[in-house]
Design a protein around this motif. Structure first.
Motif, PDB file in Angstrom:
ATOM      1  N   ARG A  37      28.253  19.475  24.987  1.00 53.65           N
ATOM      2  CA  ARG A  37      27.430  19.220  26.177  1.00 53.65           C
ATOM      3  C   ARG A  37      28.250  18.538  27.265  1.00 53.65           C
ATOM      4  NH1 ARG A  37      23.537  17.819  22.350  1.00 53.65           N
ATOM      5  NH2 ARG A  37      23.968  15.614  22.644  1.00 53.65           N
ATOM      6  N   LEU A  38      29.183  17.692  26.885  1.00 53.87           N
ATOM      7  CA  LEU A  38      29.970  16.942  27.869  1.00 53.87           C
ATOM      8  C   LEU A  38      31.093  17.757  28.483  1.00 53.87           C
ATOM      9  CD1 LEU A  38      30.219  13.488  26.071  1.00 53.87           C
ATOM     10  CD2 LEU A  38      28.917  14.014  28.133  1.00 53.87           C
ATOM     11  N   VAL A  39      31.803  18.542  27.682  1.00 55.33           N
ATOM     12  CA  VAL A  39      32.973  19.251  28.197  1.00 55.33           C
ATOM     13  C   VAL A  39      32.703  20.718  28.512  1.00 55.33           C
ATOM     14  CG1 VAL A  39      34.608  17.692  27.078  1.00 55.33           C
ATOM     15  CG2 VAL A  39      33.910  19.774  25.899  1.00 55.33           C
ATOM     16  N   SER A  40      31.547  21.227  28.168  1.00 56.06           N
ATOM     17  CA  SER A  40      31.139  22.609  28.479  1.00 56.06           C
ATOM     18  C   SER A  40      32.119  23.649  27.964  1.00 56.06           C
ATOM     19  CB  SER A  40      30.940  22.778  29.984  1.00 56.06           C
ATOM     20  OG  SER A  40      29.962  21.899  30.447  1.00 56.06           O
ATOM     21  N   HIS A  41      32.650  23.436  26.775  1.00 58.00           N
ATOM     22  CA  HIS A  41      33.523  24.422  26.132  1.00 58.00           C
ATOM     23  C   HIS A  41      32.835  24.954  24.887  1.00 58.00           C
ATOM     24  CE1 HIS A  41      36.810  23.541  28.792  1.00 58.00           C
ATOM     25  NE2 HIS A  41      36.967  22.307  28.339  1.00 58.00           N
ATOM     26  N   ARG A  42      33.212  26.154  24.490  1.00 57.54           N
ATOM     27  CA  ARG A  42      32.642  26.774  23.302  1.00 57.54           C
ATOM     28  C   ARG A  42      33.222  26.138  22.035  1.00 57.54           C
ATOM     29  NH1 ARG A  42      34.463  32.488  22.625  1.00 57.54           N
ATOM     30  NH2 ARG A  42      35.897  31.538  21.182  1.00 57.54           N
ATOM     31  N   LEU A  43      32.367  25.802  21.116  1.00 59.91           N
ATOM     32  CA  LEU A  43      32.773  25.197  19.847  1.00 59.91           C
ATOM     33  C   LEU A  43      33.528  26.210  18.995  1.00 59.91           C
ATOM     34  CD1 LEU A  43      32.526  22.843  17.767  1.00 59.91           C
ATOM     35  CD2 LEU A  43      30.448  23.989  16.976  1.00 59.91           C
ATOM     36  N   GLU A  44      34.654  25.768  18.461  1.00 58.97           N
ATOM     37  CA  GLU A  44      35.422  26.599  17.544  1.00 58.97           C
ATOM     38  C   GLU A  44      35.215  26.124  16.107  1.00 58.97           C
ATOM     39  OE1 GLU A  44      38.055  29.692  16.520  1.00 58.97           O
ATOM     40  OE2 GLU A  44      37.018  29.274  18.390  1.00 58.97           O
ATOM     41  N   GLY A  45      35.087  24.823  15.922  1.00 58.68           N
ATOM     42  CA  GLY A  45      34.867  24.285  14.579  1.00 58.68           C
ATOM     43  C   GLY A  45      35.156  22.802  14.527  1.00 58.68           C
ATOM     44  N   VAL A  46      34.955  22.226  13.358  1.00 61.20           N
ATOM     45  CA  VAL A  46      35.261  20.818  13.102  1.00 61.20           C
ATOM     46  C   VAL A  46      36.383  20.799  12.078  1.00 61.20           C
ATOM     47  CG1 VAL A  46      34.377  18.668  12.123  1.00 61.20           C
ATOM     48  CG2 VAL A  46      32.929  20.031  13.642  1.00 61.20           C
ATOM     49  N   SER A  47      37.458  20.082  12.390  1.00 58.62           N
ATOM     50  CA  SER A  47      38.617  20.091  11.494  1.00 58.62           C
ATOM     51  C   SER A  47      38.783  18.809  10.695  1.00 58.62           C
ATOM     52  CB  SER A  47      39.896  20.390  12.283  1.00 58.62           C
ATOM     53  OG  SER A  47      40.033  19.521  13.378  1.00 58.62           O
ATOM     54  N   ALA A  48      38.029  17.750  11.022  1.00 57.93           N
ATOM     55  CA  ALA A  48      38.112  16.515  10.239  1.00 57.93           C
ATOM     56  C   ALA A  48      36.904  15.628  10.524  1.00 57.93           C
ATOM     57  CB  ALA A  48      39.398  15.751  10.570  1.00 57.93           C
ATOM     58  N   VAL A  49      36.465  14.925   9.478  1.00 59.45           N
ATOM     59  CA  VAL A  49      35.394  13.930   9.602  1.00 59.45           C
ATOM     60  C   VAL A  49      35.745  12.791   8.663  1.00 59.45           C
ATOM     61  CG1 VAL A  49      32.936  13.426   9.310  1.00 59.45           C
ATOM     62  CG2 VAL A  49      33.646  15.718   9.967  1.00 59.45           C
ATOM     63  N   TYR A  50      35.739  11.558   9.174  1.00 60.65           N
ATOM     64  CA  TYR A  50      35.980  10.411   8.301  1.00 60.65           C
ATOM     65  C   TYR A  50      35.355   9.164   8.896  1.00 60.65           C
ATOM     66  CZ  TYR A  50      39.943   9.643  11.485  1.00 60.65           C
ATOM     67  OH  TYR A  50      40.724   9.457  12.596  1.00 60.65           O
ATOM     68  N   TRP A  57      31.946   6.805  12.785  1.00 63.68           N
ATOM     69  CA  TRP A  57      32.379   8.127  12.341  1.00 63.68           C
ATOM     70  C   TRP A  57      33.403   8.648  13.338  1.00 63.68           C
ATOM     71  CZ3 TRP A  57      31.116  10.323   7.814  1.00 63.68           C
ATOM     72  CH2 TRP A  57      29.996   9.840   7.143  1.00 63.68           C
ATOM     73  N   ILE A  58      34.520   9.171  12.838  1.00 62.42           N
ATOM     74  CA  ILE A  58      35.541   9.802  13.671  1.00 62.42           C
ATOM     75  C   ILE A  58      35.565  11.281  13.287  1.00 62.42           C
ATOM     76  CG2 ILE A  58      37.980   9.915  14.292  1.00 62.42           C
ATOM     77  CD1 ILE A  58      36.895   6.708  12.936  1.00 62.42           C
ATOM     78  N   VAL A  59      35.382  12.142  14.279  1.00 61.43           N
ATOM     79  CA  VAL A  59      35.268  13.580  14.035  1.00 61.43           C
ATOM     80  C   VAL A  59      36.237  14.307  14.961  1.00 61.43           C
ATOM     81  CG1 VAL A  59      33.683  15.546  13.995  1.00 61.43           C
ATOM     82  CG2 VAL A  59      32.806  13.243  13.520  1.00 61.43           C
ATOM     83  N   ASN A  60      37.030  15.214  14.410  1.00 58.06           N
ATOM     84  CA  ASN A  60      37.907  16.064  15.213  1.00 58.06           C
ATOM     85  C   ASN A  60      37.201  17.396  15.425  1.00 58.06           C
ATOM     86  OD1 ASN A  60      39.771  14.040  15.131  1.00 58.06           O
ATOM     87  ND2 ASN A  60      41.211  15.102  13.809  1.00 58.06           N
ATOM     88  N   VAL A  61      36.936  17.708  16.688  1.00 58.71           N
ATOM     89  CA  VAL A  61      36.203  18.916  17.057  1.00 58.71           C
ATOM     90  C   VAL A  61      37.153  19.835  17.817  1.00 58.71           C
ATOM     91  CG1 VAL A  61      34.230  19.826  18.336  1.00 58.71           C
ATOM     92  CG2 VAL A  61      34.054  17.584  17.223  1.00 58.71           C
TER      93      VAL A  61
END
Length: 105
Positions: A37-50, A57-61
């Motif tokens: 919603r903030l960057v208006s780019h198409r989601l490709e996936g999530v590569s890390a969550v910890y 929570w730190i998430v790499n999107v």
């Protein structure tokens, strides 16, 4: 009759309750939704969550920043998204940008 500072019956404030994130899957979904919603780019996936040391929570999107033809030349980016324990997006930053067809170093 009510006195000063008394509340009439039935008008008590609802208890304030912070909803917590239940698991990595929910954290990943909230981070991906909030970032897109903030960057208006198409989601490709999530590569890390910890979980961070402070409970955040730190998430790499991964998102597609620039779609190209052929698709192997599209530019992707990985954003690090930080959610508080309740799942609210606190901050994000781009940590990598790469061409889809590029090999990991």
């Amino acid at each position: 009759m009510t006195g000063p500072g008394d509340r009439p019956r039935g008008t008590a404030s609802p208890p304030t309750r912070r909803r917590t994130v239940h698991g990595a899957g929910e954290a990943a979904q909230r981070a991906a939704d909030g970032l897109c919603r903030l960057v208006s780019h198409r989601l490709e996936g999530v590569s890390a969550v910890y979980r961070g040391e402070d409970g955040d929570w730190i998430v790499n999107v991964d998102v597609v920043e620039l779609a190209r033809i052929p698709d192997t030349t599209s530019l992707l980016a990985t954003y690090e998204v930080v959610l508080d324990p309740a799942g609210e997006l606190m901050q994000y930053r781009r940590i990598a940008r790469y061409r889809r067809g590029a090999q990991d170093q």
